[in-house]
Write a protein that holds these residues in place. Structure first.
Motif, PDB file in Angstrom:
ATOM      1  N   SER A 156     -68.502 107.624 -15.035  1.00 56.37           N
ATOM      2  CA  SER A 156     -67.848 106.312 -14.993  1.00 56.37           C
ATOM      3  C   SER A 156     -67.949 105.630 -16.346  1.00 56.37           C
ATOM      4  O   SER A 156     -66.986 105.035 -16.827  1.00 56.37           O
ATOM      5  CB  SER A 156     -68.498 105.404 -13.948  1.00 56.37           C
ATOM      6  OG  SER A 156     -68.623 106.057 -12.734  1.00 56.37           O
ATOM      7  N   PHE A 205     -64.518 113.558  -9.822  1.00 55.64           N
ATOM      8  CA  PHE A 205     -64.333 112.655  -8.673  1.00 55.64           C
ATOM      9  C   PHE A 205     -64.619 111.225  -9.105  1.00 55.64           C
ATOM     10  O   PHE A 205     -63.856 110.295  -8.807  1.00 55.64           O
ATOM     11  CB  PHE A 205     -65.289 113.116  -7.566  1.00 55.64           C
ATOM     12  CG  PHE A 205     -65.342 112.218  -6.359  1.00 55.64           C
ATOM     13  CD1 PHE A 205     -64.285 112.188  -5.459  1.00 55.64           C
ATOM     14  CD2 PHE A 205     -66.453 111.429  -6.115  1.00 55.64           C
ATOM     15  CE1 PHE A 205     -64.342 111.374  -4.349  1.00 55.64           C
ATOM     16  CE2 PHE A 205     -66.517 110.616  -5.014  1.00 55.64           C
ATOM     17  CZ  PHE A 205     -65.461 110.584  -4.119  1.00 55.64           C
ATOM     18  N   SER A 206     -65.697 111.059  -9.843  1.00 54.72           N
ATOM     19  CA  SER A 206     -66.075 109.743 -10.342  1.00 54.72           C
ATOM     20  C   SER A 206     -64.995 109.188 -11.277  1.00 54.72           C
ATOM     21  O   SER A 206     -64.615 108.027 -11.201  1.00 54.72           O
ATOM     22  CB  SER A 206     -67.413 109.856 -11.074  1.00 54.72           C
ATOM     23  OG  SER A 206     -67.696 108.683 -11.758  1.00 54.72           O
ATOM     24  N   ILE A 240     -62.026 107.817  -9.527  1.00 55.29           N
ATOM     25  CA  ILE A 240     -62.212 106.498  -8.916  1.00 55.29           C
ATOM     26  C   ILE A 240     -62.246 105.405  -9.989  1.00 55.29           C
ATOM     27  O   ILE A 240     -61.639 104.351  -9.854  1.00 55.29           O
ATOM     28  CB  ILE A 240     -63.507 106.471  -8.071  1.00 55.29           C
ATOM     29  CG1 ILE A 240     -63.328 107.358  -6.839  1.00 55.29           C
ATOM     30  CG2 ILE A 240     -63.860 105.046  -7.644  1.00 55.29           C
ATOM     31  CD1 ILE A 240     -64.501 107.382  -5.919  1.00 55.29           C
ATOM     32  N   LEU A 280     -70.367 111.079   6.558  1.00 51.78           N
ATOM     33  CA  LEU A 280     -70.475 109.975   5.595  1.00 51.78           C
ATOM     34  C   LEU A 280     -71.910 109.707   5.202  1.00 51.78           C
ATOM     35  O   LEU A 280     -72.201 109.382   4.055  1.00 51.78           O
ATOM     36  CB  LEU A 280     -69.856 108.699   6.171  1.00 51.78           C
ATOM     37  CG  LEU A 280     -68.427 108.389   5.746  1.00 51.78           C
ATOM     38  CD1 LEU A 280     -68.049 106.991   6.175  1.00 51.78           C
ATOM     39  CD2 LEU A 280     -68.254 108.518   4.232  1.00 51.78           C
ATOM     40  N   MET A 290     -58.385 101.540  -6.377  1.00 47.42           N
ATOM     41  CA  MET A 290     -59.550 102.349  -6.702  1.00 47.42           C
ATOM     42  C   MET A 290     -59.479 103.739  -6.067  1.00 47.42           C
ATOM     43  O   MET A 290     -59.808 104.742  -6.670  1.00 47.42           O
ATOM     44  CB  MET A 290     -60.809 101.611  -6.239  1.00 47.42           C
ATOM     45  CG  MET A 290     -62.095 102.231  -6.688  1.00 47.42           C
ATOM     46  SD  MET A 290     -63.484 101.319  -6.005  1.00 47.42           S
ATOM     47  CE  MET A 290     -63.920 100.241  -7.335  1.00 47.42           C
ATOM     48  N   ILE A 332     -75.880 111.067  -8.465  1.00 51.14           N
ATOM     49  CA  ILE A 332     -75.653 109.658  -8.829  1.00 51.14           C
ATOM     50  C   ILE A 332     -75.683 109.496 -10.351  1.00 51.14           C
ATOM     51  O   ILE A 332     -74.867 108.790 -10.941  1.00 51.14           O
ATOM     52  CB  ILE A 332     -76.696 108.744  -8.133  1.00 51.14           C
ATOM     53  CG1 ILE A 332     -76.425 108.721  -6.631  1.00 51.14           C
ATOM     54  CG2 ILE A 332     -76.666 107.346  -8.705  1.00 51.14           C
ATOM     55  CD1 ILE A 332     -77.488 108.051  -5.801  1.00 51.14           C
ATOM     56  N   ALA A 386     -72.223 105.259  -5.132  1.00 53.02           N
ATOM     57  CA  ALA A 386     -72.444 105.213  -6.576  1.00 53.02           C
ATOM     58  C   ALA A 386     -71.118 105.176  -7.316  1.00 53.02           C
ATOM     59  O   ALA A 386     -70.934 104.384  -8.253  1.00 53.02           O
ATOM     60  CB  ALA A 386     -73.255 106.438  -7.017  1.00 53.02           C
ATOM     61  N   ALA A 387     -70.187 106.022  -6.885  1.00 56.91           N
ATOM     62  CA  ALA A 387     -68.888 106.077  -7.563  1.00 56.91           C
ATOM     63  C   ALA A 387     -68.183 104.734  -7.473  1.00 56.91           C
ATOM     64  O   ALA A 387     -67.604 104.249  -8.453  1.00 56.91           O
ATOM     65  CB  ALA A 387     -68.024 107.179  -6.962  1.00 56.91           C
ATOM     66  N   VAL A 388     -68.248 104.119  -6.289  1.00 55.40           N
ATOM     67  CA  VAL A 388     -67.578 102.822  -6.106  1.00 55.40           C
ATOM     68  C   VAL A 388     -68.257 101.747  -6.953  1.00 55.40           C
ATOM     69  O   VAL A 388     -67.605 100.998  -7.679  1.00 55.40           O
ATOM     70  CB  VAL A 388     -67.581 102.414  -4.618  1.00 55.40           C
ATOM     71  CG1 VAL A 388     -67.141 100.965  -4.459  1.00 55.40           C
ATOM     72  CG2 VAL A 388     -66.679 103.329  -3.820  1.00 55.40           C
ATOM     73  N   GLY A 430     -74.464 108.413  -0.708  1.00 56.59           N
ATOM     74  CA  GLY A 430     -74.997 108.148  -2.048  1.00 56.59           C
ATOM     75  C   GLY A 430     -73.935 108.306  -3.109  1.00 56.59           C
ATOM     76  O   GLY A 430     -73.726 107.428  -3.953  1.00 56.59           O
ATOM     77  N   GLY A 431     -73.243 109.438  -3.055  1.00 60.69           N
ATOM     78  CA  GLY A 431     -72.229 109.737  -4.067  1.00 60.69           C
ATOM     79  C   GLY A 431     -71.086 108.749  -4.032  1.00 60.69           C
ATOM     80  O   GLY A 431     -70.660 108.226  -5.075  1.00 60.69           O
ATOM     81  N   ILE A 432     -70.593 108.470  -2.818  1.00 62.54           N
ATOM     82  CA  ILE A 432     -69.440 107.572  -2.708  1.00 62.54           C
ATOM     83  C   ILE A 432     -69.825 106.163  -3.161  1.00 62.54           C
ATOM     84  O   ILE A 432     -69.114 105.524  -3.941  1.00 62.54           O
ATOM     85  CB  ILE A 432     -68.892 107.559  -1.262  1.00 62.54           C
ATOM     86  CG1 ILE A 432     -68.357 108.940  -0.897  1.00 62.54           C
ATOM     87  CG2 ILE A 432     -67.781 106.529  -1.122  1.00 62.54           C
ATOM     88  CD1 ILE A 432     -67.933 109.082   0.550  1.00 62.54           C
ATOM     89  N   ILE A 483     -72.496 110.782 -11.791  1.00 63.36           N
ATOM     90  CA  ILE A 483     -71.406 109.850 -11.477  1.00 63.36           C
ATOM     91  C   ILE A 483     -71.455 108.641 -12.400  1.00 63.36           C
ATOM     92  O   ILE A 483     -70.435 108.191 -12.919  1.00 63.36           O
ATOM     93  CB  ILE A 483     -71.492 109.434  -9.982  1.00 63.36           C
ATOM     94  CG1 ILE A 483     -71.040 110.598  -9.107  1.00 63.36           C
ATOM     95  CG2 ILE A 483     -70.646 108.193  -9.707  1.00 63.36           C
ATOM     96  CD1 ILE A 483     -71.358 110.431  -7.644  1.00 63.36           C
ATOM     97  N   LEU A 490     -63.697 113.876   5.186  1.00 59.66           N
ATOM     98  CA  LEU A 490     -64.228 113.358   6.450  1.00 59.66           C
ATOM     99  C   LEU A 490     -63.570 114.059   7.631  1.00 59.66           C
ATOM    100  O   LEU A 490     -64.237 114.454   8.589  1.00 59.66           O
ATOM    101  CB  LEU A 490     -63.961 111.854   6.548  1.00 59.66           C
ATOM    102  CG  LEU A 490     -65.098 110.948   6.128  1.00 59.66           C
ATOM    103  CD1 LEU A 490     -64.719 109.508   6.348  1.00 59.66           C
ATOM    104  CD2 LEU A 490     -66.346 111.280   6.938  1.00 59.66           C
TER     105      LEU A 490
END
Lengths: 121, 339, 148
Positions: C73, C99-100, C103, A93, C123, C66, A102-104, A98-100, C69, C135
């Protein structure tokens, strides 16, 4: 310089084309493609097969979602080197945070701003 | 009293039930399709001025009912019963519309076959002398169906080539025992059986529903001792292009050859250039076609009798995720021009 | 007539009748769009390294992702990304932008059911499996690495 961009295009496009072949042949959903590619990326990294592709094609290998899998695997291995057993849990993680995040964040912001629109075709 | 039942699944009404009014409303994309000059109202904005697609779907159904009643020169108080259904969970669009209209309400769920189902049930109610005026309505909305059954609208995925486009639209028919000099009438109805040939691909509804259509239509022919040639138009609900081909093959396999008088609402509703792949689907598809094109053709006398067999796929997202196959259903009604 | 054999026959017959996507053009489109998105990434990466000389390649890579992404978005919110997707297929699914998009799109779609139960809950309805499986595999890799 331009050779690098050609390499990026060729490798990145190729990975996407593999996804499209899967999509056509098996009619699987995009969610499953993403899962499959992340797992493949992570396993390739673990066997040291993905790093050469990154060195060869740069963003052509890091931008596709397989690169996300690569970060997960790389993060875990690096974290184990520095933290030992704890790294198994923290590494993945941390490397992809960073990626997660940013996406959120961007999804949250834009979801508040925009509304969904009907598809035209 | 002589039984109105004819054969195993069919009802022959002693007094044909009069259709005193019909109304159709469709979305923008459908309004550019093959029947653009037949619809009564074409939306310019998919949300119909509402905040959500679900609200828009309610308003579509309500709009069609209100205007159909108006067209029949009736008041809402004259309506004895409202028969309606839609595709959303717990058929909220219909029941919320009924809340607005304050009539007795019976909710039906036959997925995309709801229009034929409501016409069949409504005709029984009228012919049985239980009610004077019955409203039959249904509708669907592309975006509300998409977000319930498939993916978020903004997700960048490709639709598979077997997929159909859920029609944004609604249709309403008013059945009555009022005597009319000349009008369209429902003369027969065939209630279908749930048929499942084990298709599991949710993107191929046509293949899942074709066996049901075949089953009901064959039952109708056998019960009434009619043949395909007795009808000017045999119209299935929303099998789509692939589905209707499968359906025709199935019928031929069972000894009925369908000719030029066969067509399918889903196949007809969109223009080939509209990139819907297999055509339209959804409860609103057959509702819009039957209440615009078919009724008007009958009124003009261009066709005299229609066998309208709407098909529905009775699946939910849960059942398909648990790997169940898709059961199909098909109800048929015969609509004729009175002599 | 309605035995298992018959069902299988029908399914096989449907399968044979079902049209397949014309694969060749879509492969080209996927290749093109996917390649272009990667080139855009490389462009951002190179610009970052040129503008900020102190930046490490790792940092530049993270910022590049970033950036992509963010763009995806935004395009999802504007209703552009799904159109690219219709054209490009996996070409816009496989890059990190996909992926972005996966979400952002449910977040936008289910906002009407409320911020918490709609936007926030849904989300990850599409991207969730990616993170969970990613993970899981990283932990498995970690454990294997630890004991080797």
């Amino acid at each position: 310089m331009w050779l690098m961009y050609l390499k990026v295009f060729l490798v990145g496009g190729f990975i996407c084309m593999l996804g499209q072949i899967l999509l056509i042949k098996t009619n699987i959903t995009s969610s499953r493609i993403l899962v499959l590619f992340v797992v493949i990326g992570a396993i390739m990294e673990a066997f040291g097969l993905y790093e050469p592709i990154v060195n060869f094609a740069g963003a052509g290998a890091t931008v596709p979602i397989t690169g996300f899998g690569r970060s997960l695997a790389k993060g875990v291995i690096d974290a184990i080197k520095s933290q030992g057993f704890l790294g198994v849990f923290t590494g993945g993680l941390t490397a992809t945070a960073g990626g997660i995040a940013a996406a959120v964040l961007f999804a949250y912001i834009f979801a508040l701003i925009f509304n969904s629109k009907t598809k035209k075709y | 009293m002589a039984s109105k039942k004819c054969g195993k699944q069919t009802i022959k009404f002693t007094n044909p039930v009069n259709i005193i009014s019909s109304y159709s409303i469709v979305g923008e994309k459908e309004g550019q399709g093959n029947f653009k000059e037949y619809y009564d109202y074409i939306l310019k904005d998919d949300k119909f001025g509402e905040k959500t697609f679900e609200h828009a779907e309610r308003k579509l159904i309500e709009h069609s009912i209100v205007h159909a009643i108006e067209r029949a020169h009736l008041n809402i108080d004259d309506i004895d019963l409202m028969l309606a259904g839609d595709l959303l969970n717990q058929i909220t669009s219909s029941s919320f519309t009924a809340r607005q209209l304050k009539t007795s309400f019976v909710g039906l769920y036959g997925a995309c076959s709801t229009m034929a189902e409501s016409l069949a049930v409504g005709a029984c109610m009228i012919d049985g002398n239980f009610f004077n005026n019955v409203v039959c309505a249904t509708g669907s909305h592309f975006s509300s169906a998409e977000r319930q059954y498939r993916f978020p609208l903004e997700l960048g995925n490709q639709r598979p080539p077997t997929s159909q486009w859920t029609v944004t639209g609604a249709g309403c028919t008013i059945l009555s025992n009022r005597s009319m000099r000349k009008c369209n009438q429902i003369t027969m109805a065939t209630f279908g059986k749930v048929t499942d040939y084990g298709i599991t691909d949710v993107n191929n509804m046509g293949a899942a529903m074709a066996p049901a259509a075949c089953d009901t239509i064959i039952a109708h022919f056998e019960d009434t001792k009619t043949t395909p040639d007795d009808y000017d138009l045999i119209l299935t609900g929303d099998l789509g292009k692939l589905g209707s081909e499968l359906f025709m093959d199935l019928m031929e396999h069972n000894g009925y050859k369908l000719g030029k008088n066969y067509n399918d609402c889903g196949q007809m509703i969109f223009d080939n250039n509209q990139k819907t792949y297999q055509g339209g689907s959804g409860a609103g598809c057959s509702a819009a076609v039957i209440n615009s094109y078919v009724m008007k053709k009958l009124e003009k006398g261009e066709i005299k009798s229609v066998l309208f067999a709407a098909t529905g796929a009775l699946l939910s997202s849960t059942s398909s995720q648990q790997g169940d196959s898709i059961p199909g259903i098909c109800h048929a009604v015969v609509i004729k021009r009175s002599e | 007539m309605e035995d298992k054999n018959f069902f299988e026959k029908y399914q096989a017959y449907v399968e044979a009748k079902t049209p397949k996507t014309k694969s060749f053009p879509t492969l080209i489109y996927a290749y093109l769009v996917g390649g272009l998105i990667c080139m855009l990434g490389q462009g951002i990466y190179d610009s970052l390294l040129a503008i900020f000389p102190t930046m490490t390649t790792e940092e530049a890579n993270a910022w590049m992702l970033i950036g992509l992404i963010f763009l995806a978005s935004l395009l999802t919110g504007l209703g552009v990304y799904d159109r690219i997707g219709i054209f490009a297929g996996a070409g816009s699914v496989v890059p990190i932008t996909g992926f972005s998009n996966s979400i952002a799109s449910p977040a936008i779609e289910y906002k009407k059911e409320g911020i918490i139960y709609g936007l926030c809950v849904k989300m990850f309805s599409i991207a969730g499996p990616v993170i969970v499986n990613g993970l899981a595999i990283s932990i498995i890799i970690g454990i294997i690495y630890l004991f080797l």
